[in-house]
Design a protein around this motif. Structure first.
Motif, short mmCIF file in Angstrom:
data_model
loop_
_atom_site.label_atom_id
_atom_site.label_comp_id
_atom_site.label_asym_id
_atom_site.label_seq_id
_atom_site.Cartn_x
_atom_site.Cartn_y
_atom_site.Cartn_z
N VAL A 1 94.26 61.66 80.99
CA VAL A 1 94.20 63.06 80.55
C VAL A 1 92.96 63.38 79.73
O VAL A 1 92.80 64.52 79.27
CB VAL A 1 95.46 63.43 79.74
N GLN A 2 92.06 62.44 79.56
CA GLN A 2 90.85 62.70 78.78
C GLN A 2 90.08 63.88 79.36
O GLN A 2 89.78 63.91 80.54
CB GLN A 2 89.96 61.47 78.76
N ASP B 1 92.15 69.14 78.61
CA ASP B 1 92.60 70.29 77.82
C ASP B 1 91.46 71.31 77.75
O ASP B 1 90.74 71.40 76.76
CB ASP B 1 93.03 69.83 76.43
N GLU B 2 91.32 72.12 78.79
CA GLU B 2 90.15 72.98 78.93
C GLU B 2 90.10 74.08 77.87
O GLU B 2 89.02 74.45 77.41
CB GLU B 2 90.14 73.61 80.33
N ASN B 3 91.25 74.62 77.47
CA ASN B 3 91.23 75.70 76.48
C ASN B 3 91.35 75.19 75.05
O ASN B 3 91.35 75.99 74.10
CB ASN B 3 92.33 76.72 76.77
N GLY B 4 91.46 73.88 74.86
CA GLY B 4 91.45 73.29 73.52
C GLY B 4 92.65 73.65 72.67
O GLY B 4 92.56 73.58 71.43
N ASP B 5 93.78 73.96 73.28
CA ASP B 5 94.96 74.35 72.49
C ASP B 5 95.86 73.17 72.15
O ASP B 5 96.92 73.33 71.56
CB ASP B 5 95.76 75.43 73.22
N GLY B 6 95.44 71.96 72.53
CA GLY B 6 96.24 70.78 72.23
C GLY B 6 97.39 70.57 73.17
O GLY B 6 98.18 69.63 72.98
N GLU B 7 97.52 71.39 74.19
CA GLU B 7 98.57 71.26 75.19
C GLU B 7 97.93 71.08 76.57
O GLU B 7 96.80 71.50 76.80
CB GLU B 7 99.47 72.50 75.20
N LEU B 8 98.67 70.47 77.45
CA LEU B 8 98.21 70.33 78.84
C LEU B 8 99.17 71.09 79.74
O LEU B 8 100.31 70.67 79.93
CB LEU B 8 98.15 68.85 79.25
N SER B 9 98.70 72.23 80.23
CA SER B 9 99.55 73.06 81.07
C SER B 9 99.55 72.53 82.50
O SER B 9 98.68 71.75 82.90
CB SER B 9 99.04 74.51 81.06
N GLU C 1 96.27 73.39 84.10
CA GLU C 1 95.16 72.49 83.76
C GLU C 1 95.27 71.15 84.50
O GLU C 1 94.25 70.52 84.80
CB GLU C 1 95.13 72.25 82.25
#
Length: 216
Positions: free
Chosen positions: A59-60, A63-71, A74
């Motif tokens: 998963v490195q 997180d494209e939007n940098g919100d700390g979550e992986l949708s 994404e």
């Protein structure tokens, strides 16, 4: 990173700093045998949860939007490349009816979820042709013959049938335990070596998670 594919990245490059090479990726799996409205075997539906160490590697940078979550959005490019790359390994899914091997079409329904520090891949393998369940037995095996990926089925309902006729039954046979000497030999094989020596393949090819489905 996702362009290399999730499992494909491990199969071709290996995980830096991993303690052992074979097995290199650990998957907790569940499989569903799906029947259509005519009572024919039509698909195999998989749920694969990857170990935390491999998940952290995979998963490195996702997180494209940098919100700390992986949708799921994404993760979708990674899911797509992953199912495409798995075709080279026959999706680690082998289905046989009587003496005939049953072919699959590529998955059309698939996604990745990230929960509890682990990635889980969901995908459905449609049969190229739905199979009538006559007197013959169907055997489904889920495993990596080269034991680079270790599959352990979930404790509760490792295999299940979906919309099966009432006359159908399923029996699950787990793989035999691997003896310590062979496990040590496998762990010593370099990560870059995907193929195993023939004497070891004779052992790892027995490590399948098998379900036998029969309908009267």
């Amino acid at each position: 990173m996702w362009k290399t594919g999730l499992i494909a990245a491990a199969l071709t490059a290996g995980l830096a700093g991993a303690a052992q090479a074979h097995p290199h990726v650990f998957v907790e799996a569940r499989a569903e045998v799906v029947f259509d409205d005519a009572g024919r075997l039509s698909a195999v539906r998989h749920v694969w949860s990857f170990d935390e160490a491999f998940t952290a590697f995979a998963v490195q940078g996702l997180d494209e939007n940098g919100d700390g979550e992986l949708s799921r959005e994404e993760l979708q490019p990674l899911a797509q490349v992953n199912v495409e790359s798995l075709a080279e390994y026959e999706f680690f899914t082998f289905l046989q009816q009587g003496d005939a091997e049953v072919a699959f079409d590529p998955p059309k329904e698939y996604w990745l979820d990230f929960y509890g520090g682990r990635l889980t891949l969901f995908f459905t393998l449609p049969l190229r042709e739905a199979r009538v369940m006559d007197a013959s037995t169907v055997e489904l095996d889920v495993f990596d013959p080269n034991y680079f990926v270790a599959f352990e089925m979930t404790q509760e309902t490792p295999f299940a049938m979906v919309d099966a006729p009432s006359t159908c039954t399923l029996d699950f046979t787990p793989p035999p335990p691997l003896d310590p000497q062979t496990a040590t030999t496998l762990a010593a094989i370099p990560q870059t070596e995907r193929e195993l020596p023939s004497d070891l393949v004779q052992i790892t090819e027995t490590l399948s998670n098998s379900a036998r489905i029969g309908c009267k």
